[in-house]
Write an enzyme that holds these catalytic residues in place. Sequence first.
Site, PDB file in Angstrom:
ATOM      1  N   ARG A  45      40.599  49.148  37.178  1.00 10.71           N
ATOM      2  CA  ARG A  45      41.382  50.370  36.963  1.00 10.71           C
ATOM      3  C   ARG A  45      40.662  51.616  37.504  1.00 10.71           C
ATOM      4  O   ARG A  45      41.200  52.717  37.439  1.00 10.71           O
ATOM      5  CB  ARG A  45      41.676  50.551  35.473  1.00 10.71           C
ATOM      6  CG  ARG A  45      42.396  49.371  34.848  1.00 10.71           C
ATOM      7  CD  ARG A  45      42.637  49.611  33.378  1.00 10.71           C
ATOM      8  NE  ARG A  45      43.575  50.690  33.171  1.00 10.71           N
ATOM      9  CZ  ARG A  45      44.882  50.542  33.142  1.00 10.71           C
ATOM     10  NH1 ARG A  45      45.416  49.355  33.300  1.00 10.71           N
ATOM     11  NH2 ARG A  45      45.667  51.572  32.958  1.00 10.71           N
ATOM     12  N   GLU A  79      52.030  44.046  55.667  1.00 13.72           N
ATOM     13  CA  GLU A  79      51.108  43.670  54.595  1.00 13.72           C
ATOM     14  C   GLU A  79      49.733  43.328  55.180  1.00 13.72           C
ATOM     15  O   GLU A  79      48.701  43.676  54.611  1.00 13.72           O
ATOM     16  CB  GLU A  79      51.701  42.510  53.796  1.00 13.72           C
ATOM     17  CG  GLU A  79      50.824  41.942  52.694  1.00 13.72           C
ATOM     18  CD  GLU A  79      50.377  42.954  51.647  1.00 13.72           C
ATOM     19  OE1 GLU A  79      50.903  44.086  51.610  1.00 13.72           O
ATOM     20  OE2 GLU A  79      49.464  42.613  50.876  1.00 13.72           O
ATOM     21  N   ASN A 107      42.579  57.818  29.160  1.00 16.24           N
ATOM     22  CA  ASN A 107      43.198  57.371  30.417  1.00 16.24           C
ATOM     23  C   ASN A 107      44.518  58.111  30.552  1.00 16.24           C
ATOM     24  O   ASN A 107      45.355  58.038  29.656  1.00 16.24           O
ATOM     25  CB  ASN A 107      43.442  55.851  30.367  1.00 16.24           C
ATOM     26  CG  ASN A 107      44.350  55.385  31.495  1.00 16.24           C
ATOM     27  OD1 ASN A 107      44.317  55.935  32.584  1.00 16.24           O
ATOM     28  ND2 ASN A 107      45.145  54.369  31.229  1.00 16.24           N
ATOM     29  N   GLY A 108      44.694  58.815  31.665  1.00 17.20           N
ATOM     30  CA  GLY A 108      45.941  59.547  31.881  1.00 17.20           C
ATOM     31  C   GLY A 108      45.643  60.887  32.519  1.00 17.20           C
ATOM     32  O   GLY A 108      44.532  61.136  32.988  1.00 17.20           O
ATOM     33  N   LYS A 127      42.993  49.290  40.919  1.00 13.44           N
ATOM     34  CA  LYS A 127      44.020  48.241  40.941  1.00 13.44           C
ATOM     35  C   LYS A 127      45.344  48.733  40.391  1.00 13.44           C
ATOM     36  O   LYS A 127      46.398  48.447  40.925  1.00 13.44           O
ATOM     37  CB  LYS A 127      43.509  47.056  40.127  1.00 13.44           C
ATOM     38  CG  LYS A 127      44.465  45.904  40.042  1.00 13.44           C
ATOM     39  CD  LYS A 127      44.057  44.836  41.009  1.00 13.44           C
ATOM     40  CE  LYS A 127      45.096  43.781  41.197  1.00 13.44           C
ATOM     41  NZ  LYS A 127      45.410  43.576  42.609  1.00 13.44           N
TER      42      LYS A 127
HETATM   43  C1  F6R Z   1      47.446  46.636  47.902  1.00 10.49           C
HETATM   44  C2  F6R Z   1      47.600  47.030  46.526  1.00 10.49           C
HETATM   45  C3  F6R Z   1      48.448  48.208  46.214  1.00 10.49           C
HETATM   46  C4  F6R Z   1      49.483  47.810  45.161  1.00 10.49           C
HETATM   47  C5  F6R Z   1      50.308  49.028  44.740  1.00 10.49           C
HETATM   48  C6  F6R Z   1      51.419  48.633  43.771  1.00 10.49           C
HETATM   49  O1  F6R Z   1      46.623  45.519  48.005  1.00 10.49           O
HETATM   50  O2  F6R Z   1      47.070  46.417  45.651  1.00 10.49           O
HETATM   51  O3  F6R Z   1      49.067  48.691  47.359  1.00 10.49           O
HETATM   52  O4  F6R Z   1      50.292  46.819  45.713  1.00 10.49           O
HETATM   53  O5  F6R Z   1      49.474  49.953  44.133  1.00 10.49           O
HETATM   54  O6  F6R Z   1      50.888  48.070  42.619  1.00 10.49           O
HETATM   55  P1  F6R Z   1      51.797  47.257  41.613  1.00 10.49           P
HETATM   56  O7  F6R Z   1      52.302  46.062  42.329  1.00 10.49           O
HETATM   57  O8  F6R Z   1      50.877  46.918  40.490  1.00 10.49           O
HETATM   58  O9  F6R Z   1      52.918  48.170  41.191  1.00 10.49           O
END
Ligand code: F6R
Length: 591
Positions: free
Chosen positions: A27, A468, A99-100, A586
């Site tokens: 995070r 991608e 967090n926020g 992430k």
């Molecule tokens: C790329 C990556 C980011 C996520 C994006 C959406 O490898 O990890 O581009 O795909 O931040 O995240 P989610 O899918 O969790 O909404």
Amino acid sequence: MCGIVGGVGKLNLREYLISGLKKLEYRGYDSAGIAYAEAGEVIVRKVAGRVVSLDAVVPNNIHPSVGIAHTRWATHGQPNSSNAHPHQSNNGLFTIVHNGVIENFRPLTHQLAVRGFHFASETDTEVIANLLERFYTRSGSVLEAIAQTCEAIEGSFACAIIFKDEPNRLYFMKKASPLLIGVCDDASLLASDPAPMVELTDRFIDLDDGDYGFLEVGKVQIFRNGRRIKPRFVARNVDLYKSDLGEYPHYMLKEIEEIPSVIKRLCENYFDEDHFLFNESMLECLRKAKQIHFLACGTSYYASKIGAKYLRPLGKDVLVSIASEWAYDPYDITEEPVFVLLSQSGETADLIRCQKIINDRGGISIAVTNTKGSTIERKATYSCLLYAGLEVAVASTKSYLAQVCFLLMLTGALRGDMMVMADIDRLCESLKDIIARKEEIHSLARHAHKVTDAFFVGRGLDYLASMEGALKLKEVAYVHAESYPGGELKHGPIALITQGTLVVGFVSDPEVASSIRNNFEELSSRGARMVVLSTASLQMPGDSFVTKDVKPYLASSALVMVSQYFAYYMALEKGLPIDKPRNLAKSVTVE
Ligand code: F6R
């Protein structure tokens, strides 16, 4: 973004907090900090950088009664130790992790400064600690101070709070940032997601926006709008949150290689011998919908683009929008689209904003996430899980393939076509073959790792898949990579091709194979260094990596796996922090 973890009770708090933070580092990893109460004192330690540096400065022989910890993705203020959390109120009574984002922290800081409060950091968090102090001084009640602070601050927050005079209690408050309670026999815990707690409990309580309260051993009190509410226990499959590296050097590599088993698990959850297992009323909704509108970010956005290609032949008008754009321009062509919100984490702030707009309009949304209990999963009309297991590496890999296969199965269910299952099986065979031959991709990367720029080109599904591939190369190997449709190159970008420019070409779609090959010729003749990824039936001499044949509409996904490896090995050759690339986190929980 940021991750928080906290606990009170009879457990090894040091171990729980530090190992919990390590699990939440996805995070954010700009700085880390811990606070704990011991012998009447609240001790704070914080460092710039990773949790391992924090681990080195926290004494091993501590025995606190309560503790909180934080791993930060900097939003306000530099990633240094004074901006690291925890933060304390001026009189030291309140110590908090957050967090926020507090949107009105500047006027609030000013109001508090006028009253004599001083601020030691550039963060938006210190204002929360000092508001707690101010309201507590007036009311003499911590709960009242928390309620008033929740009222005063605007934005998003999940906070864990130590009140110095109550060392056997852990306070919390939450709005729009994830926070979850875990209950054990001799301790009560909280964290941004279940991962830090799954070794200790499988009894969780989801918190809703506006909830605040406290934890003690054997006691959880939650308040909403000033009234006590009954805790809502939820079961979680804790195995989905467990992940250790095993023999692997990096999570990214491990997660790429989990893809065939992830797809198998996905199929088992949505298909049973001769019928699909999707919620019937959700399918009915999709059948009736004139328009289906995908909303997503990053990798999930690229997977949505493939899903849209699958669904359009059903006669649907299918749109795909980047969540952060649609959230500020929420147009739609028909009045009642069905929205599909694709998100690995289920906590992406831009998507949560979209979901709020949809819910306020009374719209229908289908959440496709990898995270049970996430905000998007809970607030959607229908929710489907990807069952991909915890994805730890910041770069999404297994989730992409799970999302594409999920959307194909969904299309199969709507079309009444079970043949897609056999096609997915063949895809898995091809993926296993790629895994077995990964050293060939390593060798391609070894020869290319010095490049600073790259183009990814393809046509049709190959173009969508190559987007991608380019994203992976950018984020983990720090190579400036752009994806273009083959036909578009001559309309401008080809001017950037010079001797040695790296071009990764995708060829898996027979319909456009000859035209993309022509584009490769045009690029080669201008000096491009081509790395062509193709499928057996479309291969040509000189291609760099050839995958086994699968149905053309799935073949580009196999090429995505090749490009995931390519990015991984490029980063490895460059000695980069593969699982935690710079500036990223992430779960993107700020807009
Ligand atoms: C790329 C990556 C980011 C996520 C994006 C959406 O490898 O990890 O581009 O795909 O931040 O995240 P989610 O899918 O969790 O909404």
